[in-house]
Write an enzyme that holds these catalytic residues in place. Structure first.
Site, PDB file in Angstrom:
ATOM      1  N   SER A 120       0.859  -1.189   0.000  1.00 27.71           N
ATOM      2  CA  SER A 120       0.000   0.000   0.000  1.00 27.71           C
ATOM      3  C   SER A 120       0.890   1.232   0.000  1.00 27.71           C
ATOM      4  O   SER A 120       2.060   1.154   0.425  1.00 27.71           O
ATOM      5  CB  SER A 120      -0.846  -0.008   1.276  1.00 27.71           C
ATOM      6  OG  SER A 120      -1.494   1.233   1.469  1.00 27.71           O
ATOM      7  N   TYR A 161      -2.059   0.398  10.651  1.00 22.39           N
ATOM      8  CA  TYR A 161      -2.002  -0.069   9.268  1.00 22.39           C
ATOM      9  C   TYR A 161      -0.646   0.286   8.653  1.00 22.39           C
ATOM     10  O   TYR A 161      -0.039  -0.520   7.951  1.00 22.39           O
ATOM     11  CB  TYR A 161      -3.160   0.560   8.490  1.00 22.39           C
ATOM     12  CG  TYR A 161      -3.321   0.075   7.074  1.00 22.39           C
ATOM     13  CD1 TYR A 161      -3.536  -1.279   6.791  1.00 22.39           C
ATOM     14  CD2 TYR A 161      -3.304   0.965   6.002  1.00 22.39           C
ATOM     15  CE1 TYR A 161      -3.701  -1.716   5.477  1.00 22.39           C
ATOM     16  CE2 TYR A 161      -3.473   0.546   4.694  1.00 22.39           C
ATOM     17  CZ  TYR A 161      -3.667  -0.798   4.440  1.00 22.39           C
ATOM     18  OH  TYR A 161      -3.838  -1.232   3.137  1.00 22.39           O
TER      19      TYR A 161
HETATM   20  C1  8X3 Z   1      -5.000   1.691   1.354  1.00 23.41           C
HETATM   21  C2  8X3 Z   1      -4.440   3.024   1.076  1.00 23.41           C
HETATM   22  O1  8X3 Z   1      -4.593   5.483   1.692  1.00 23.41           O
HETATM   23  O2  8X3 Z   1      -6.029   3.976   2.939  1.00 23.41           O
HETATM   24  O3  8X3 Z   1      -4.051   0.681   1.297  1.00 23.41           O
HETATM   25  O4  8X3 Z   1      -3.681   3.979   3.361  1.00 23.41           O
HETATM   26  S1  8X3 Z   1      -4.714   4.136   2.321  1.00 23.41           S
END
Ligand code: 8X3
Length: 267
Positions: A153, A166
């Protein structure tokens, strides 16, 4: 490496073969489908078997030149992954391992970080990739022209408020992928990383935001054209179908409307 792999004909002489994780939905599903449409034989890995069956049925209905074989399992279940690898090796091995499974849970700041969410994200994104790579690398090495594609990502390269858990997981998966690339070059395994920004899929934001549909819709509000799962699938398949010596080793892709993580054009 098994006898079967060593004595099997070179896999690329037959239809190309891939294992795709995260194939129940979103980018994983779209990538599995696109590969089958282009003639690949795809083992579709996901936790929801009815969705994988539905994907296989769609591929058959479309009379796609390739095929989708459902492989229902959780990528963090090492025993199930090893069993699949044994089956795939016995059936002729694979040209590519495509690790799409993963995702986000929560948007808490570090000050309120939810350990359960963080553990889930580390397991799904990092340990899932590890488990799949460990099981499939022997046959990819034996192949001589194998590929691993890891979907990370833009969150793996840019941090943002509310993204910490994340970011940490995707940066971890990004680090794993960079080391893997170095480790596998001499084994002729090509390692590709695809780093998408904003992709509007049915589940990504919904799951991240605990099922709050209104909050999930807001993520994409006013963005004319966020990326779709199909956009990302097309890029993944393109990278995999390039001649093996050509390595798009890091592909950062964003919608035009997302100039940067912090700059999204909403109209
Ligand atoms: C998803 C992209 O912008 O939500 O992998 O981090 S973001």
């Amino acid at each position: 490496m098994t006898e079967t792999m060593n004595s099997a004909p070179h896999p690329s002489a037959a239809p190309r073969r891939a294992v795709v994780t995260g194939a129940s939905a979103g980018i994983g599903r779209a990538t599995a489908l696109e590969l089958a449409r282009r003639g690949w034989h795809v083992y579709a890995v996901g936790r929801r078997s009815e969705r994988l069956d539905e994907l296989a049925a769609q591929t058959a209905d479309e009379q796609a030149p390739g095929a989708v074989v459902p492989a229902p399992l959780d990528v963090t279940d090492a025993a199930a992954v090893e069993a699949l690898a044994g089956r795939v090796a016995a059936e002729g091995g694979v040209d590519a391992l495509v690790n799409i499974a993963g995702g986000a849970r929560g948007t808490e700041h570090v000050a309120a970080g939810d350990t359960e969410n963080w553990e889930w994200m580390y397991r799904a994104n990092v340990l899932g990739t590890l488990t799949m790579c460990r099981a499939f690398l022997p046959m990819l090495r034996a192949h001589g022209r194998g590929s691993v594609l890891n979907l990370t990502s833009t969150a793996a390269i840019v941090a943002y408020e509310g993204g910490a858990g994340y970011n940490a997981a995707k940066m971890g998966q990004h680090g794993l992928t960079a080391a893997l690339c170095l480790e596998e070059a001499e084994h002729d395994v090509r390692v590709i990383e695809v780093l998408p920004g904003m992709v509007h899929t049915e589940e990504f934001s919904l799951r991240r935001l605990g099922g709050d549909a209104a909050a999930a819709d807001k993520v994409y509000a006013g963005v004319e054209k966020p990326l779709t799962a199909e956009d990302v699938a097309e890029v993944c398949v393109h990278a995999l179908e390039l001649p093996h010596h050509v390595n798009l080793d890091q592909i950062v892709m964003r919608p035009l409307a997302q100039a940067a993580q912090h700059k999204v054009i909403r109209r």
